[in-house]
Structures are given as C-alpha cells and as structure tokens.
Design a protein around this motif. Sequence first.
Motif, PDB file in Angstrom:
ATOM      1  N   VAL A   1      -7.818   5.315   8.969  1.00 52.77           N
ATOM      2  CA  VAL A   1      -7.313   5.132  10.328  1.00 52.77           C
ATOM      3  C   VAL A   1      -5.789   5.057  10.293  1.00 52.77           C
ATOM      4  N   LEU A   2      -5.143   5.915  11.073  1.00 50.18           N
ATOM      5  CA  LEU A   2      -3.684   5.968  11.126  1.00 50.18           C
ATOM      6  C   LEU A   2      -3.222   5.971  12.572  1.00 50.18           C
ATOM      7  N   SER A   3      -1.972   5.553  12.774  1.00 52.02           N
ATOM      8  CA  SER A   3      -1.477   5.382  14.139  1.00 52.02           C
ATOM      9  C   SER A   3      -0.923   6.653  14.762  1.00 52.02           C
ATOM     10  N   HIS A   4      -0.552   7.641  13.935  1.00 47.67           N
ATOM     11  CA  HIS A   4      -0.027   8.873  14.537  1.00 47.67           C
ATOM     12  C   HIS A   4      -0.229  10.053  13.594  1.00 47.67           C
ATOM     13  N   ARG A   5      -0.181  11.247  14.180  1.00 49.21           N
ATOM     14  CA  ARG A   5      -0.499  12.473  13.450  1.00 49.21           C
ATOM     15  C   ARG A   5       0.501  12.766  12.328  1.00 49.21           C
ATOM     16  N   GLY A   6       1.753  12.413  12.514  1.00 52.93           N
ATOM     17  CA  GLY A   6       2.748  12.653  11.485  1.00 52.93           C
ATOM     18  C   GLY A   6       2.423  11.923  10.192  1.00 52.93           C
ATOM     19  N   MET A   7       1.991  10.671  10.312  1.00 52.28           N
ATOM     20  CA  MET A   7       1.602   9.915   9.126  1.00 52.28           C
ATOM     21  C   MET A   7       0.378  10.533   8.463  1.00 52.28           C
ATOM     22  N   ALA A   8      -0.540  11.055   9.262  1.00 54.25           N
ATOM     23  CA  ALA A   8      -1.731  11.696   8.695  1.00 54.25           C
ATOM     24  C   ALA A   8      -1.342  12.903   7.854  1.00 54.25           C
ATOM     25  N   ARG A   9      -0.417  13.718   8.366  1.00 54.13           N
ATOM     26  CA  ARG A   9       0.023  14.899   7.611  1.00 54.13           C
ATOM     27  C   ARG A   9       0.718  14.488   6.302  1.00 54.13           C
ATOM     28  N   TRP A  10       1.577  13.478   6.384  1.00 56.87           N
ATOM     29  CA  TRP A  10       2.272  13.030   5.188  1.00 56.87           C
ATOM     30  C   TRP A  10       1.276  12.502   4.160  1.00 56.87           C
ATOM     31  N   LEU A  11       0.301  11.711   4.625  1.00 49.26           N
ATOM     32  CA  LEU A  11      -0.667  11.124   3.707  1.00 49.26           C
ATOM     33  C   LEU A  11      -1.571  12.200   3.102  1.00 49.26           C
ATOM     34  N   GLN A  12      -1.939  13.210   3.894  1.00 49.48           N
ATOM     35  CA  GLN A  12      -2.719  14.323   3.341  1.00 49.48           C
ATOM     36  C   GLN A  12      -1.969  14.967   2.175  1.00 49.48           C
ATOM     37  N   HIS A  13      -0.686  15.189   2.353  1.00 51.64           N
ATOM     38  CA  HIS A  13       0.120  15.793   1.303  1.00 51.64           C
ATOM     39  C   HIS A  13       0.170  14.888   0.071  1.00 51.64           C
ATOM     40  N   GLN A  14       0.375  13.595   0.279  1.00 48.83           N
ATOM     41  CA  GLN A  14       0.447  12.661  -0.840  1.00 48.83           C
ATOM     42  C   GLN A  14      -0.883  12.586  -1.589  1.00 48.83           C
ATOM     43  N   LEU A  15      -1.983  12.558  -0.848  1.00 50.27           N
ATOM     44  CA  LEU A  15      -3.290  12.491  -1.501  1.00 50.27           C
ATOM     45  C   LEU A  15      -3.586  13.770  -2.278  1.00 50.27           C
ATOM     46  N   ALA A  16      -3.136  14.901  -1.724  1.00 49.35           N
ATOM     47  CA  ALA A  16      -3.340  16.167  -2.424  1.00 49.35           C
ATOM     48  C   ALA A  16      -2.632  16.181  -3.774  1.00 49.35           C
ATOM     49  N   LEU A  17      -1.541  15.436  -3.882  1.00 44.01           N
ATOM     50  CA  LEU A  17      -0.817  15.375  -5.158  1.00 44.01           C
ATOM     51  C   LEU A  17      -1.546  14.538  -6.205  1.00 44.01           C
ATOM     52  N   HIS A  18      -2.404  13.620  -5.747  1.00 42.86           N
ATOM     53  CA  HIS A  18      -3.008  12.659  -6.663  1.00 42.86           C
ATOM     54  C   HIS A  18      -4.514  12.816  -6.842  1.00 42.86           C
ATOM     55  N   LEU A  19      -5.207  13.493  -5.907  1.00 44.01           N
ATOM     56  CA  LEU A  19      -6.655  13.642  -6.014  1.00 44.01           C
ATOM     57  C   LEU A  19      -7.004  14.925  -6.759  1.00 44.01           C
ATOM     58  N   GLY A  20      -8.111  14.903  -7.453  1.00 44.88           N
ATOM     59  CA  GLY A  20      -8.571  16.098  -8.139  1.00 44.88           C
ATOM     60  C   GLY A  20      -7.777  16.391  -9.396  1.00 44.88           C
ATOM     61  N   PRO A  21      -8.006  17.573  -9.967  1.00 42.87           N
ATOM     62  CA  PRO A  21      -7.298  17.954 -11.203  1.00 42.87           C
ATOM     63  C   PRO A  21      -5.798  18.033 -10.954  1.00 42.87           C
ATOM     64  N   PRO A  22      -4.998  17.763 -11.972  1.00 40.33           N
ATOM     65  CA  PRO A  22      -3.536  17.858 -11.808  1.00 40.33           C
ATOM     66  C   PRO A  22      -3.123  19.246 -11.331  1.00 40.33           C
ATOM     67  N   GLY A  23      -2.286  19.251 -10.316  1.00 42.62           N
ATOM     68  CA  GLY A  23      -1.791  20.509  -9.775  1.00 42.62           C
ATOM     69  C   GLY A  23      -2.730  21.208  -8.819  1.00 42.62           C
ATOM     70  N   ALA A  24      -3.902  20.624  -8.557  1.00 44.33           N
ATOM     71  CA  ALA A  24      -4.855  21.281  -7.656  1.00 44.33           C
ATOM     72  C   ALA A  24      -4.329  21.309  -6.229  1.00 44.33           C
ATOM     73  N   GLY A  25      -3.702  20.210  -5.802  1.00 48.74           N
ATOM     74  CA  GLY A  25      -3.102  20.173  -4.472  1.00 48.74           C
ATOM     75  C   GLY A  25      -4.097  20.253  -3.336  1.00 48.74           C
ATOM     76  N   ILE A  26      -5.234  19.564  -3.479  1.00 47.39           N
ATOM     77  CA  ILE A  26      -6.291  19.641  -2.460  1.00 47.39           C
ATOM     78  C   ILE A  26      -6.589  18.245  -1.920  1.00 47.39           C
TER      79      ILE A  26
END
Length: 200
Positions: free
Chosen positions: A36-61
């Motif tokens: 749960v997030l308060s605005h769409r901008g934070m959601a986009r930023w968090l999606q990017h951050q999670l893509a850097l850390h989830l899954g295999p290194p460098g997967a970006g998903i």
Amino acid sequence: MLRITRSNRVDLLAQALAARITTDPLRDPMVAETIVLSHRGMARWLQHQLALHLGPPGAGICAHIDFPFPETTIHSLTAWARGQDPVTSQWTRPRMCWALCELIPHLLESPELAQLRHYLRREGSHTDSRLLSISQEISARFDRYAVYRPEIVLQWADQLPAGWPSPRPLPERELWQRTIWKALRARLGPSPAEQVHAAL
C-alpha cells in the motif's frame, strides 16, 4: 505478525522489503503481493528498486505485485469484513460523483449552500460542466475523509465512538459539506467510515 522496520533512508527500507519478499514469500504463488502506497510516483520508484533486488542478479524484474492506494485498501478490507464485494460498493468515487450530480441541484436552496449556488448559477458559465466538476471534487474529498479523517464523517453521522474526543463545533466550511454528505448517505447507505467502525 506485525513487523516494523524503521530507517531514515527510503532506499534501505526498499532493500529490507525486497529481502522480506524473497525470504518469506506468500504461500500461494498465484496471489499477488500487496504494498500500500500513498501515490503513484512512489509505486514506480519502488517497482524499480524491487526490480534491482528481486530475482537473479541483473534480471531487473518486478512482477505480480499490486500497489493500491490507502483508500482502495480500506474500502476492500471493509467490504471483505462485511461480506461485500468492493467492486459493487456504492461509495466509489464515480458512483458518488454521479449521485451528487443528481442530488446537488435539489439541495441548492439550503442556506448552507449559498456559495455553491452562486458558483453553479453564475452567468456566462456552463452549469452542467461546473456541476460535474464540483461533484468530482466533492466525491474525492468525501473519499479522503473516509480514510484519513473518519472522525469528521462519524460526527456528521452522529456515530462518534465512545472514548473519542467530544464532538467539536462544526466550522462554517463544513456545514455545506455535511448537508450534501447527509443527502448522499440517504441515497447510498452507510459510508465507508461507518462501515469500518461497525466492522471493528
């Protein structure tokens, strides 16, 4: 179990969230994670951050994660607690807006709505477009009240819970809102704030 992670750096909080999702995923892989997030901008930023850390290194998903707003989450939880379908709730912003478009013209002679009456009936203006615009704004405001200021709505409904502060004198800026809200409640039934209070 409630877990609280504190930091003054949001990037560290994002890393902690990614670690939590990785080490303790949901049991059902078909169910999306909900953040749960308060605005769409934070959601986009968090999606990017999670893509850097989830899954295999460098997967970006970053996939299968929902980022609802607080009001959407509150409505869904309230509906679930009362055995209702949140999709069919009468108190969604679009349904409130169209109901207000029907109700407001019949309320304009109320003394509390003098400024609104002047705004809607001003010469040289297109009444229908002004009515739609103000209905959208009022529905958004009522929606935010239900989530962030439920005590306002509960006082309008004369349902302040025991132990809450005593009812406060209503400022003039709320009188017209209360008049419209009561008419809307008569049309749509108990509001989300009342439903949350009843569910608790």
